[in-house]
Structure formats: C-alpha cells, structure tokens
Design a protein around this motif. Structure first.
Motif, short mmCIF file in Angstrom:
data_model
loop_
_atom_site.label_atom_id
_atom_site.label_comp_id
_atom_site.label_asym_id
_atom_site.label_seq_id
_atom_site.Cartn_x
_atom_site.Cartn_y
_atom_site.Cartn_z
N LEU B 95 0.82 -1.22 0.00
CA LEU B 95 0.00 0.00 0.00
C LEU B 95 0.85 1.27 0.00
O LEU B 95 0.72 2.12 -0.88
N VAL B 96 1.75 1.39 0.98
CA VAL B 96 2.52 2.62 1.11
C VAL B 96 3.40 2.84 -0.12
O VAL B 96 3.42 3.92 -0.71
N GLY B 97 4.09 1.79 -0.55
CA GLY B 97 5.00 1.92 -1.69
C GLY B 97 4.28 2.33 -2.96
O GLY B 97 4.73 3.25 -3.67
N ARG B 98 3.17 1.66 -3.25
CA ARG B 98 2.48 1.97 -4.50
C ARG B 98 1.87 3.37 -4.47
O ARG B 98 1.88 4.08 -5.47
N LEU B 99 1.35 3.76 -3.30
CA LEU B 99 0.78 5.11 -3.19
C LEU B 99 1.88 6.16 -3.31
O LEU B 99 1.71 7.18 -3.96
N GLN B 100 3.02 5.91 -2.66
CA GLN B 100 4.14 6.86 -2.74
C GLN B 100 4.53 7.09 -4.20
O GLN B 100 4.79 8.23 -4.61
N ALA B 101 4.53 6.00 -4.97
CA ALA B 101 4.94 6.10 -6.37
C ALA B 101 3.94 6.92 -7.19
O ALA B 101 4.27 7.41 -8.27
N MET B 102 2.72 7.06 -6.68
CA MET B 102 1.68 7.78 -7.42
C MET B 102 1.70 9.29 -7.13
O MET B 102 0.90 10.05 -7.70
N ILE B 103 2.57 9.73 -6.22
CA ILE B 103 2.63 11.16 -5.90
C ILE B 103 3.54 11.86 -6.91
O ILE B 103 4.73 11.55 -7.00
N PRO B 104 3.00 12.80 -7.69
CA PRO B 104 3.80 13.45 -8.74
C PRO B 104 4.96 14.26 -8.14
O PRO B 104 4.83 14.85 -7.06
N GLU B 105 6.06 14.28 -8.88
CA GLU B 105 7.24 14.99 -8.42
C GLU B 105 6.95 16.48 -8.25
O GLU B 105 7.46 17.13 -7.32
N GLY B 106 6.12 17.04 -9.15
CA GLY B 106 5.79 18.47 -9.07
C GLY B 106 5.14 18.83 -7.74
O GLY B 106 5.35 19.92 -7.20
N HIS B 107 4.34 17.91 -7.20
CA HIS B 107 3.71 18.15 -5.90
C HIS B 107 4.75 18.18 -4.78
O HIS B 107 4.70 19.01 -3.88
N ARG B 108 5.70 17.23 -4.87
CA ARG B 108 6.75 17.20 -3.83
C ARG B 108 7.58 18.49 -3.87
O ARG B 108 7.94 19.05 -2.84
N THR B 109 7.87 18.94 -5.08
CA THR B 109 8.64 20.17 -5.24
C THR B 109 7.88 21.37 -4.67
O THR B 109 8.45 22.22 -3.99
N PHE B 110 6.58 21.42 -4.95
CA PHE B 110 5.76 22.52 -4.43
C PHE B 110 5.85 22.59 -2.91
O PHE B 110 6.05 23.66 -2.32
N VAL B 111 5.74 21.43 -2.26
CA VAL B 111 5.79 21.40 -0.80
C VAL B 111 7.18 21.83 -0.31
O VAL B 111 7.30 22.66 0.61
N GLU B 112 8.22 21.30 -0.94
CA GLU B 112 9.59 21.66 -0.51
C GLU B 112 9.85 23.15 -0.67
O GLU B 112 10.43 23.80 0.20
#
Lengths: 380, 380
Positions: B95-112
C-alpha cells in the motif's frame, strides 16, 4: 392538523423584538412578493418587502397595495445600501455610464458565449436601462427609501452592512425602526454604532449575500456583542430551527427562502419547481450574481463562473450590470439549467406548496412541540 | 460560579443516547488526548479517543491508561475508515509503496519550495515510515479496531462515512455500539443500513472532515430520515448551542474543537495560543490536509494550496502522505504561519483555558439557563 385553534398559537410569545413592533410572533419574513408580506403581517409576524427589483414608481405601487391589504398590521421594507462598491464616488447621473465602461470586453464575450452554448436567444428589445443597476447602490437605493418613508412602514432593513447614518436618522425621524444584516460580531457592533435598533445575524447557510460563519456559531457571538435585540437568520425553515435560533439567544427569526414556494409567492414556476426538488446540497456561495458572495441555487450558471475558462467575477455592482440582461434572457428561455437565484440551504426541506398562513402556524406549532420535548428531557 | 452544586447539573437528562450507554449527560467529546477522554467520561459525558495518530502499539498504551483513569465509566474510540480512497484494492504490504509512487514529483517540489520559503528546516532523521499513512485507510485502521475491542470500550465511531459491515458486526459481537459521522441525510441512511446504532450528524462548521450543509439545516433532516438517535455535531461550544442542537431534534451533542484548549489537552502550545486568539472566520474548508474537504485553521498553508501556483491537492490518502512529513517539520519549526490543523468555527468562542470538568459543568449550566429563558418567552 388544526393550527388555528391550537394552544401553542394562542400562547403569547414576547421578546424585545415583538414588543418593539407590537406583533404577536417573533417571525420576520423577507419576500419580494407583496402578497407574502401582507399575509405574514396579517398572521401576526412581520412581513418585509425586498425593494431591490422595483423602480421607485413600482415600489410606490407595491406599498400602496400592501397598505390596503395588511389590515393595519406593521410591515417593513428592505433595501440594499452596500457599505462599499465600485463607483460610490461617481455622480448619480454618470454612474451607469461610467460603470458600464469599466466592464471588460472579455467578460461580455464570456457571458454571450455561455448563453449561446445553451441556446438562449437575445431579447427582442434592448435591455431596460432602468433595470441595469437596480437598487444595488446608495444612489439607486435612496429614492426607494424616500418612497418607503411615505408609507406607514414600521421597519427599514438594510441587507448589506450598516446603513448610512443619515438614513438611520431619517427613518427614526419618521418613527421607523432600522435593522441591518450582520455576518460577523464586528459587523453587528458597527451597525449598533450608527444606531440600528435590531440586528439580523445571518449565518452562511442563508440565501442571498452571506458571510462564512454558520448560524449556530454566529448568533451567540452577536447576542453577546450587542445590546439591541438580535434576530436569527439562515437555516430557519421549520419550528425546530426557530426554537434553535431562540435557544441561541435570538429574540426572533428572520426568514427568506421559506417564502419562495408558498401559494402567494410570485416566484417563476420554473424556480418554484427547482426549489421544491432541491436538496440542501444544491446551493453554493458564489460571486456570480452580484460580485459579492451570495448563496444561490447551484447550477450550470454558478459552475461556469468557477470553471477554468471563467474570466472571474467583477466587483459590485459591475457583476450584476454584466449579468442582469443575461439573467432576464435566461428567465424567458427554456435554459432551466442556467436559471440561478438566491436560495438558502433550507430549500432542502421545502418540498410542498402551502399557504403563508399555514407555514406560520406550523412554525409555531412545531416550535411549541420542540420546547415541550426539551422540557421532558430534563424532567426529574 | 458554583457549577458542581447547581440544580441544573443535578437534574437528570435522559435521551435514547444517554440510556444506550447509561451516562448522565448527552455530551460526547472527541479528543486525541487520553486525559480529556477520561475527564469527560468521569464528569458524566462520553469521552471518545481519536485513534488516527496512534500506531496499534501506542493505542494499546493509551487505552490501558484510560482504563486505569476512567473510574469504570464508559468511553469510546474513533477510527477513520473512509468509504472510498485511492489504493483501496492494493495489498496491505504494497500500500505505502504503490501510493508513494503515485505522488507526482511536481507536488513534492511545491511542498519543498513552500517550506524553504518559510525557512522550515528538514528533520534531522528520515521521516518515520510508520506515520506516513496513519489510520487513514481500511488496512491501517483495522489493527486499531482490533486493539480497541480488546478494551472495555462502549462505543466505536467511524469518522468518514459508513464503517464496513463486518466491522459493525464485530463491534456488536463485543457488545460495543457503533456510531458514524454523516454530512447528509443520505449518508445517515446508508449508515443505518449497515447497522450503526447512533448517527453523528455533522454540520459544515465542524472541525476536520465536513460536508457543506450547516448544523442548523442538517440535524432536523437526519433526525427525520433515521430511527436511531442522532447527535448534533458542528458548532457546539457552549450551552446555548447545545440547547439549539437538542431543539433541532438531536438526542445529544458531539463536540471536538472545544477540547483543544482545555487544561488537560496535550495540544501543542503554539496551536493552543492560535485557537484562543482566533475568530470564527479564521477557519477554512480545505483539501490541503488529507485530500478530502476538512475544516482547518486558515493560514499561509491553506492559502498556498488555493493560490494560482498550487498544483492542486491529491486524492486521499496521497495528500496526507505528501504533506505529513512537512506538517511534522512545521510543527518543530518557528513557522507558526504554516501550522495548520483541524479546527471548527467555534474556536471563535474558546478564549480561555479551563478544566474539562468546568467546561462540562458550564455547558450544562448554560443549557439549563437557555431552557429557562425559552420557557419564559412563551409564558402567558
């Protein structure tokens, strides 16, 4: 059910709000329909006519009719004098022209394209220039106030913030009480500062212009903030809701959407049908009507203004000037999916057409039942 | 004021909800803090521990502590088993791994970038993988249910829609009643279909996950739709609001934000201070916490997700996975302007720190006063 003879209805309900006007029931009813206003006042409440859509001449006609049909009972008039809007410093004779010039061409194109996509035809005649602004401004609302004060009204209400201090004084000089709608405790304090006699504390669930705070959360805060009587508005559609409003500390209730579907209401058939069918999720707080947030029936009109391709809404009163012609065209077309209008969340519980008198009686009957039930919960 | 000896407090309040649990007061209190839960139950209400943030092992510790401190009074546990979320059909170990993989990089960048702009430092250690999902899914909430049912709990509540039917049956087999939170009458009907014993009808003004309909409008509709007792939630912070909820037909009230600022609460100091200072306009319904609309303290965090440059929020549970690490980092930094958390509109009326017992007593005292006032309004 026999409401007319019920013990509940015969019981007096006294608050500072009923004492202020010598009325039997602390039920205030806002309506654009003179028949509803007169019927509520005759039943012991206080009908309040929304003046917005009437020219001063039309308002004169409506009030003369009410005077003839209200059996001497008190009634009120509601105007819209927003505390802030674009063009507030323009000369009245220039107002419409200068505001029209400020509406971007892209916005006009967006509206035309939306209508075209839904097959809404143009009107056969030019838009009625006298209806482009309505009573949305100080300049256009003052003539309405002058007309109203020539009639034996008991209450002048302002729907958008504190009325101008000189208007409050003028009303008082005519022996007329003044009310104003407040969405926050701070609004209410400002209104009391300019001399209003009654605050209508209106929660976000209300139809028309609303704030963000719910009735449940807002009323006690306003009651604690001001010394004048407070009416609870927003979400009042049955007697349990009336009891809740009074439990929160209000000395009366202010109702609106409830009267859109009564027998006497001149609400267009299409609108009546949609309200009777709607759930409480079928409204949305939107700027697409006037430029200020107002709760409207949610449909393809309100959706379009939220969509990616929307140019965004204009400030008051330009948004209404932009869309007033479109809304009239939609009203005369078959495009029911675009026909939006102010409506509160209680449209989810109005699902049959009744007479105004029946609605008043059942409010009181259910109010009494709610109180009896509460009393039994704490019996020893 | 002497609450403990007041006549109001000595009077019994009986509804089907109090009878169901043998409690003195129809006051249900949701809290993530065991001290608050135990204190409410000891005072005659029903404390309900929010399990979400605890691993199964931690939950075991918390419940064992409550068992030791609740003087044998009934208490409950609240879990989150959303009726729908991304990854519901993934195997738990993936569950965690597959969901993590579905989070777009652009979203992670926005948060950072957002954190960097506010000077929020990274954590010195890696994010705790066990906290990335919390109890937001069926797979992660079930172990919590298993732990809870090993304790003498009286109530299992589900915070997001109807609990799975087998969980309802399991709870019943343990003699535990089941409640679920509903935002519409239709939700409530679905919950009763799967066997819930109690519906918590929650208005839009509530903190955490909420719908659109206000408490005032929602409660009577849910009461009319179902046969089981209904608790009023959303906007209940004082005795007048409790009286209003009961007038609407509820048989008890469900409270949450009220307990964030009591003496016993382990709410972080920064959050407590902000809640005490906040007005009722300082909350917003936002998807920026979990991906589903939840009412949060409005601040630069919630604003950022509404801004032009926002990438938009992700569906549950990915949004929380995306931001959980960020929220922990913010919590340990000085960036108070980003520290968001679930909060209802009643934070506008919580402006002092009191003991849990005092809050309960004043709820009941003011409830009794509200009823007395109502009774006098209709005196002959």
């Amino acid at each position: 059910m026999q409401f007319a003879g019920s013990a509940a209805y015969r019981r007096a309900m006294r608050t500072r709000a009923t004492d202020m006007f010598g009325i039997d029931l602390p039920i205030f009813a806002f309506s654009h329909c003179r028949d509803v206003v007169a019927a509520v006042s005759r039943a012991g409440g206080m009908g309040v006519l929304g003046a917005l859509y009437f020219t001063p001449e039309e308002l004169e006609t409506e009030l003369a009719w009410i005077d003839d049909h209200v059996d001497g009972k008190p009634y009120g008039v509601d105007v819209v004098m927003p505390a802030s809007y674009e063009g507030a410093d323009f000369a009245p004779e220039e107002l419409v022209g200068r505001l029209q010039a400020m509406i971007p061409e892209g916005h006009r194109t967006f509206v035309e394209n939306l209508l075209a996509a839904h097959g809404v035809p143009p009107l056969s005649q030019d838009a009625d220039a006298g209806r482009v602004l309505l009573g949305w401004t100080d300049a256009t609302a003052r003539p309405q106030v002058e007309v109203a004060l020539r009639h034996p009204i008991a209450l002048l209400a302002n729907a958008l913030g504190p009325p101008p201090a000189d208007v409050v004084d003028l009303a008082h000089a005519h022996g007329v009480k003044v009310a104003a709608l407040a969405s926050t405790p701070r609004h209410a304090l400002k209104q009391v500062e300019v001399g209003v006699d009654l605050v209508v504390a209106q929660g976000t669930e209300a139809g028309g212009h609303t704030g963000e705070i719910s009735t449940m959360v807002l009323i006690p805060q306003v009651v604690d903030a001001v010394d004048v009587p407070v009416l609870a508005a927003g979400g009042i559609g049955n007697g349990r809701q009336m009891a809740a409003g009074m439990a929160l500390g209000a000395e009366g209730v202010w109702t609106g959407s409830l009267w859109l579907t009564v027998e006497e209401a001149d609400t267009p058939e299409m609108a009546k049908r949609r309200i009777l069918e709607a759930t409480s999720r079928d409204t949305v707080r939107s700027r697409s009507w006037t430029g200020k947030p107002a709760r409207l029936l949610k449909n393809e009109w309100t959706d379009a203004w939220e969509a990616q391709e929307s140019p965004g809404t204009l400030p008051m009163p330009m948004q209404f000037m932009l869309v007033s012609d479109a809304l009239r065209r939609i009203g005369r077309s078959d495009a029911a999916e675009l026909a939006t209008f102010p409506a509160g969340q209680i449209i989810g519980i109005t699902n049959q057409v009744r007479s105004t008198k029946d609605v008043i009686y059942s409010l009181i009957e259910e109010y009494a039942q709610a109180l009896d039930r509460l009393a039994h919960l704490t019996d020893d």
